[in-house]
Design a protein around this motif. Structure first.
Motif, short mmCIF file in Angstrom:
data_model
loop_
_atom_site.label_atom_id
_atom_site.label_comp_id
_atom_site.label_asym_id
_atom_site.label_seq_id
_atom_site.Cartn_x
_atom_site.Cartn_y
_atom_site.Cartn_z
N HIS A 105 4.15 -5.13 -2.52
CA HIS A 105 4.72 -3.39 -2.59
C HIS A 105 3.80 -2.18 -1.84
CE1 HIS A 105 7.10 -4.92 -6.47
NE2 HIS A 105 6.40 -5.03 -6.58
N GLN A 106 4.20 -2.60 -0.89
CA GLN A 106 3.75 -1.52 0.62
C GLN A 106 4.36 0.22 0.17
OE1 GLN A 106 3.81 -3.77 3.95
NE2 GLN A 106 3.66 -5.55 2.83
N VAL A 119 8.42 6.08 2.55
CA VAL A 119 9.03 4.75 3.06
C VAL A 119 7.99 3.67 2.07
CG1 VAL A 119 10.05 3.21 5.08
CG2 VAL A 119 9.80 5.56 5.02
N SER A 120 9.09 2.37 0.92
CA SER A 120 8.82 2.35 0.55
C SER A 120 9.31 0.73 0.64
CB SER A 120 8.50 2.53 -1.11
OG SER A 120 8.05 2.89 -1.79
N LEU A 121 8.73 -0.28 1.02
CA LEU A 121 8.97 -1.78 0.91
C LEU A 121 8.94 -2.50 0.10
CD1 LEU A 121 10.80 -3.77 2.96
CD2 LEU A 121 8.46 -5.06 3.23
N ASP A 122 9.49 -2.95 -1.35
CA ASP A 122 9.51 -3.81 -2.56
C ASP A 122 9.78 -5.13 -1.64
OD1 ASP A 122 7.46 -1.51 -4.19
OD2 ASP A 122 9.83 -0.99 -3.82
N ILE A 123 9.09 -6.06 -2.16
CA ILE A 123 9.64 -7.64 -1.54
C ILE A 123 9.35 -8.35 -2.95
CG2 ILE A 123 9.28 -9.64 -1.26
CD1 ILE A 123 6.92 -8.62 1.01
N LEU A 134 13.65 -1.57 1.48
CA LEU A 134 13.52 -0.68 1.70
C LEU A 134 13.96 1.04 1.61
CD1 LEU A 134 11.23 -0.24 3.92
CD2 LEU A 134 13.56 -0.35 6.20
N SER A 135 12.68 1.46 1.07
CA SER A 135 13.35 2.60 0.29
C SER A 135 12.82 4.14 0.64
CB SER A 135 13.27 2.84 -1.15
OG SER A 135 11.85 2.46 -1.58
N ALA A 136 13.71 5.13 0.72
CA ALA A 136 12.76 6.13 0.95
C ALA A 136 13.05 7.08 0.56
CB ALA A 136 13.67 7.07 2.94
N HIS A 137 11.23 7.97 0.17
CA HIS A 137 11.91 9.07 -0.84
C HIS A 137 11.38 10.55 -0.28
CE1 HIS A 137 11.87 5.98 -3.63
NE2 HIS A 137 12.49 7.03 -4.42
#
Length: 177
Positions: A105-106, A119-123, A134-137
């Motif tokens: 979780h980055q 921007v998040s990266l959840d493996i 890959l998500s953006a908030h």
């Protein structure tokens, strides 16, 4: 009315399963959710101690153990040593879990035309279909976009800015990212 003594509780029946599974032997201690086993160190003439968390098949931690006074046999386990081993093994497991969480979780916050975007990266380490999201908030935490990417996707400041600048289009799966 006579005062009869109240019945004494059966203390043996009140022993918890934790206490009944507690073992305190010179080379094997069990309690507090852990088992410590003193084992022969295969690499040399010394001894090691393996700490196994209850329910786990493999030791969480294996470390050197002190020789006894006869310089042949291991020093027996005792209460203080067991508690120190439990604390050390628990901290080791906690650090490993934190490192794994940080890997899976980055999150990076970048500034784009509309403001600050996280921007998040959840493996998702699925054995059959591993992937990442890959998500953006926005600053208020409202979702802006989410796409599925390869689990090997590398989230960096530049890759996050490129994704935002590209109107959140799915990044190309590239091995060199």
């Amino acid at each position: 009315m006579t005062d009869s003594p109240s019945p004494q509780p059966d203390l043996a029946a009140d022993v918890s399963t934790e206490d009944s599974s507690r073992i305190q032997e010179p080379r094997l201690w069990r309690g507090d959710g852990w088992t410590a086993r003193v084992i022969k160190n295969e690499d040399d003439d010394g001894w090691a101690v393996a700490m196994v968390k209850d329910g786990e098949p493999e030791p969480a931690l294996v470390g050197p153990w002190t020789m006894g006074r006869d310089k042949k046999n291991p020093k027996p386990l005792d209460t203080a040593a067991f508690h120190t081993l439990v604390k050390t093994a628990s901290e080791f497991v906690r650090r490993h879990e934190q490192q794994l969480h940080a890997t899976l979780h980055q999150r990076i916050t970048v500034t784009a035309g509309a403001g600050r975007i996280t921007v998040s990266l959840d493996i998702v380490p699925d054995e059959d279909h591993p992937h990442a999201l890959l998500s953006a908030h926005d600053e208020a935490g409202e979702p802006l976009a989410q796409v599925r990417v390869a689990p090997s996707f590398k989230l960096s400041r530049s890759s996050a800015v490129a994704w935002v600048d590209n109107a959140f289009a799915k990044p190309a799966d590239r091995a060199d990212r």
